[in-house]
Enzyme design. Structure first.
Site, PDB file in Angstrom:
ATOM      1  N   LYS A  11      13.129 -11.425  10.700  1.00  0.00           N
ATOM      2  CA  LYS A  11      12.504 -11.262  12.020  1.00  0.00           C
ATOM      3  C   LYS A  11      13.015 -12.312  13.023  1.00  0.00           C
ATOM      4  O   LYS A  11      13.631 -13.319  12.638  1.00  0.00           O
ATOM      5  CB  LYS A  11      10.986 -11.335  11.856  1.00  0.00           C
ATOM      6  CG  LYS A  11      10.405 -10.189  11.011  1.00  0.00           C
ATOM      7  CD  LYS A  11       8.882 -10.248  10.963  1.00  0.00           C
ATOM      8  CE  LYS A  11       8.312  -9.098  10.146  1.00  0.00           C
ATOM      9  NZ  LYS A  11       6.820  -9.095  10.166  1.00  0.00           N
ATOM     10  N   TYR A  51       6.868   0.008  14.373  1.00  0.00           N
ATOM     11  CA  TYR A  51       5.534  -0.380  13.888  1.00  0.00           C
ATOM     12  C   TYR A  51       4.446   0.558  14.410  1.00  0.00           C
ATOM     13  O   TYR A  51       3.300   0.141  14.600  1.00  0.00           O
ATOM     14  CB  TYR A  51       5.235  -1.840  14.284  1.00  0.00           C
ATOM     15  CG  TYR A  51       5.878  -2.859  13.365  1.00  0.00           C
ATOM     16  CD1 TYR A  51       5.438  -3.023  12.045  1.00  0.00           C
ATOM     17  CD2 TYR A  51       6.905  -3.686  13.795  1.00  0.00           C
ATOM     18  CE1 TYR A  51       6.013  -3.973  11.200  1.00  0.00           C
ATOM     19  CE2 TYR A  51       7.491  -4.639  12.954  1.00  0.00           C
ATOM     20  CZ  TYR A  51       7.024  -4.781  11.653  1.00  0.00           C
ATOM     21  OH  TYR A  51       7.581  -5.723  10.814  1.00  0.00           O
ATOM     22  N   PHE A  59      -3.472  -6.493  17.410  1.00  0.00           N
ATOM     23  CA  PHE A  59      -2.284  -7.359  17.498  1.00  0.00           C
ATOM     24  C   PHE A  59      -1.027  -6.594  17.872  1.00  0.00           C
ATOM     25  O   PHE A  59       0.063  -7.172  17.904  1.00  0.00           O
ATOM     26  CB  PHE A  59      -2.082  -8.116  16.172  1.00  0.00           C
ATOM     27  CG  PHE A  59      -1.946  -7.240  14.965  1.00  0.00           C
ATOM     28  CD1 PHE A  59      -0.729  -6.636  14.636  1.00  0.00           C
ATOM     29  CD2 PHE A  59      -3.034  -7.014  14.114  1.00  0.00           C
ATOM     30  CE1 PHE A  59      -0.604  -5.813  13.523  1.00  0.00           C
ATOM     31  CE2 PHE A  59      -2.919  -6.195  12.993  1.00  0.00           C
ATOM     32  CZ  PHE A  59      -1.701  -5.594  12.709  1.00  0.00           C
ATOM     33  N   THR A  93       1.226 -11.530   3.869  1.00  0.00           N
ATOM     34  CA  THR A  93       1.442 -11.414   5.317  1.00  0.00           C
ATOM     35  C   THR A  93       1.137 -12.732   6.019  1.00  0.00           C
ATOM     36  O   THR A  93       1.886 -13.172   6.898  1.00  0.00           O
ATOM     37  CB  THR A  93       0.531 -10.300   5.892  1.00  0.00           C
ATOM     38  OG1 THR A  93       0.714  -9.112   5.127  1.00  0.00           O
ATOM     39  CG2 THR A  93       0.845 -10.033   7.348  1.00  0.00           C
ATOM     40  N   ASN A 114       6.096 -14.118  10.803  1.00  0.00           N
ATOM     41  CA  ASN A 114       6.146 -14.340   9.359  1.00  0.00           C
ATOM     42  C   ASN A 114       7.515 -14.050   8.732  1.00  0.00           C
ATOM     43  O   ASN A 114       7.602 -13.665   7.575  1.00  0.00           O
ATOM     44  CB  ASN A 114       5.010 -13.583   8.661  1.00  0.00           C
ATOM     45  CG  ASN A 114       5.048 -12.093   8.947  1.00  0.00           C
ATOM     46  OD1 ASN A 114       6.014 -11.599   9.510  1.00  0.00           O
ATOM     47  ND2 ASN A 114       3.995 -11.387   8.559  1.00  0.00           N
ATOM     48  N   HIS A 117      10.244  -8.799   7.060  1.00  0.00           N
ATOM     49  CA  HIS A 117       9.531  -7.548   6.827  1.00  0.00           C
ATOM     50  C   HIS A 117       9.940  -7.013   5.475  1.00  0.00           C
ATOM     51  O   HIS A 117      11.096  -7.170   5.072  1.00  0.00           O
ATOM     52  CB  HIS A 117       9.911  -6.515   7.906  1.00  0.00           C
ATOM     53  CG  HIS A 117       9.519  -5.112   7.546  1.00  0.00           C
ATOM     54  ND1 HIS A 117       8.249  -4.633   7.711  1.00  0.00           N
ATOM     55  CD2 HIS A 117      10.232  -4.102   6.982  1.00  0.00           C
ATOM     56  CE1 HIS A 117       8.201  -3.371   7.294  1.00  0.00           C
ATOM     57  NE2 HIS A 117       9.385  -3.029   6.843  1.00  0.00           N
ATOM     58  N   GLU A 128      12.222   3.756   7.237  1.00  0.00           N
ATOM     59  CA  GLU A 128      12.683   2.537   7.915  1.00  0.00           C
ATOM     60  C   GLU A 128      14.198   2.358   7.793  1.00  0.00           C
ATOM     61  O   GLU A 128      14.865   1.962   8.750  1.00  0.00           O
ATOM     62  CB  GLU A 128      11.923   1.331   7.344  1.00  0.00           C
ATOM     63  CG  GLU A 128      10.442   1.386   7.728  1.00  0.00           C
ATOM     64  CD  GLU A 128       9.569   0.391   6.968  1.00  0.00           C
ATOM     65  OE1 GLU A 128       8.355   0.394   7.210  1.00  0.00           O
ATOM     66  OE2 GLU A 128      10.091  -0.383   6.131  1.00  0.00           O
TER      67      GLU A 128
HETATM   68  P1  ATP Z   1       5.601  -6.241   7.446  1.00  0.00           P
HETATM   69  O1  ATP Z   1       5.204  -4.785   7.634  1.00  0.00           O
HETATM   70  O2  ATP Z   1       6.223  -6.834   8.682  1.00  0.00           O
HETATM   71  O3  ATP Z   1       6.409  -6.455   6.204  1.00  0.00           O
HETATM   72  P2  ATP Z   1       3.099  -6.754   6.189  1.00  0.00           P
HETATM   73  O4  ATP Z   1       3.329  -5.440   5.513  1.00  0.00           O
HETATM   74  O5  ATP Z   1       2.920  -7.939   5.312  1.00  0.00           O
HETATM   75  O6  ATP Z   1       4.268  -7.076   7.205  1.00  0.00           O
HETATM   76  P3  ATP Z   1       1.364  -5.420   8.017  1.00  0.00           P
HETATM   77  O7  ATP Z   1      -0.093  -5.280   7.785  1.00  0.00           O
HETATM   78  O8  ATP Z   1       2.247  -4.226   7.805  1.00  0.00           O
HETATM   79  O9  ATP Z   1       1.861  -6.658   7.153  1.00  0.00           O
HETATM   80  O10 ATP Z   1       1.556  -5.958   9.510  1.00  0.00           O
HETATM   81  C1  ATP Z   1       2.809  -5.835  10.171  1.00  0.00           C
HETATM   82  C2  ATP Z   1       3.092  -7.090  10.938  1.00  0.00           C
HETATM   83  O11 ATP Z   1       2.154  -7.199  12.007  1.00  0.00           O
HETATM   84  C3  ATP Z   1       2.916  -8.392  10.150  1.00  0.00           C
HETATM   85  O12 ATP Z   1       4.025  -8.730   9.375  1.00  0.00           O
HETATM   86  C4  ATP Z   1       2.704  -9.380  11.272  1.00  0.00           C
HETATM   87  O13 ATP Z   1       3.959  -9.715  11.896  1.00  0.00           O
HETATM   88  C5  ATP Z   1       1.866  -8.577  12.242  1.00  0.00           C
HETATM   89  N1  ATP Z   1       0.436  -8.804  11.987  1.00  0.00           N
HETATM   90  C6  ATP Z   1      -0.314  -8.276  10.998  1.00  0.00           C
HETATM   91  N2  ATP Z   1      -1.595  -8.708  11.058  1.00  0.00           N
HETATM   92  C7  ATP Z   1      -1.639  -9.512  12.148  1.00  0.00           C
HETATM   93  C8  ATP Z   1      -2.682 -10.281  12.763  1.00  0.00           C
HETATM   94  N3  ATP Z   1      -3.912 -10.268  12.275  1.00  0.00           N
HETATM   95  N4  ATP Z   1      -2.353 -10.998  13.867  1.00  0.00           N
HETATM   96  C9  ATP Z   1      -1.105 -10.993  14.370  1.00  0.00           C
HETATM   97  N5  ATP Z   1      -0.077 -10.292  13.834  1.00  0.00           N
HETATM   98  C10 ATP Z   1      -0.334  -9.578  12.744  1.00  0.00           C
HETATM   99 MG    MG Z   2       3.811  -3.685   6.568  1.00  0.00          MG
END
Ligand code: ATP
Ligand code: MG
Length: 139
Positions: A11, A51, A59, A93, A114, A117, A128
């Site tokens: 990212k 997304y 968020f 996450t 974070n 992805h 994706e």
């Molecule tokens: P990713 O899909 O990016 O691998 P993930 O599967 O661990 O991450 P998801 O629940 O899919 O988590 O959320 C997608 C992304 O949205 C997270 O990686 C983070 O960047 C952002 N995100 C998720 N929860 C929050 C939150 N509570 N506040 C801010 N950003 C968030």
């Molecule tokens: Mg995810």
């Protein structure tokens, strides 16, 4: 049957912090083979489409701003049990909850920013990967 492919992005936060190299090292040392890879940047609209499942979450705006703010590395990775093993390698996450030795523990700075992805299912890995790569870009 579990697919042997997943999709990842390094990212914008991790790219800006110059962490492409060490993150790719962790990925390849964990046994993942690169099937496709590119250095690119998402527009605001493309980040929103990527997304899309999170469109109604509070968020979402912050997520789209973040994901379109700078270049990313996108890749398709291959390994037995790829989805589950890659989610283990990246960690939770929220980096505060990520285990020692995970990519997010080492490189993520917050739940929003974070570092990486990882696809959460075989179906999403395919969607994706197809978002970024044509068949001619996979080896
Ligand atoms: P990713 O899909 O990016 O691998 P993930 O599967 O661990 O991450 P998801 O629940 O899919 O988590 O959320 C997608 C992304 O949205 C997270 O990686 C983070 O960047 C952002 N995100 C998720 N929860 C929050 C939150 N509570 N506040 C801010 N950003 C968030
Ligand atoms: Mg995810």
């Amino acid at each position: 049957m579990a697919s042997n492919r997943t999709f990842t992005m390094i990212k914008p936060d991790a790219v800006a912090a110059n962490n492409i190299g060490p993150i790719l090292s962790m990925i390849t040392e964990a046994g993942f083979k690169v099937v496709a890879m590119k250095y690119t940047k998402l527009s605001h609209e493309q980040a929103g489409n990527f997304y899309d499942v999170h469109r109604d979450r509070p968020f979402f705006g912050e997520l789209v701003e973040f994901m379109s703010r700078g270049p990313i590395v996108a890749a398709i990775l291959e390994k037995d049990n790829a989805i589950e093993d890659f989610r283990k390698l990246i960690g939770a996450t929220n980096p505060a909850q990520a285990e020692e030795g995970t990519i997010r523990k080492r490189f993520a700075t917050s739940i929003g920013e974070n570092a990486v992805h990882g696809s959460d299912s075989d179906d999403n890995a395919k969607i994706e990967g197809d978002f970024f790569f044509s068949q001619l870009e996979r080896f």
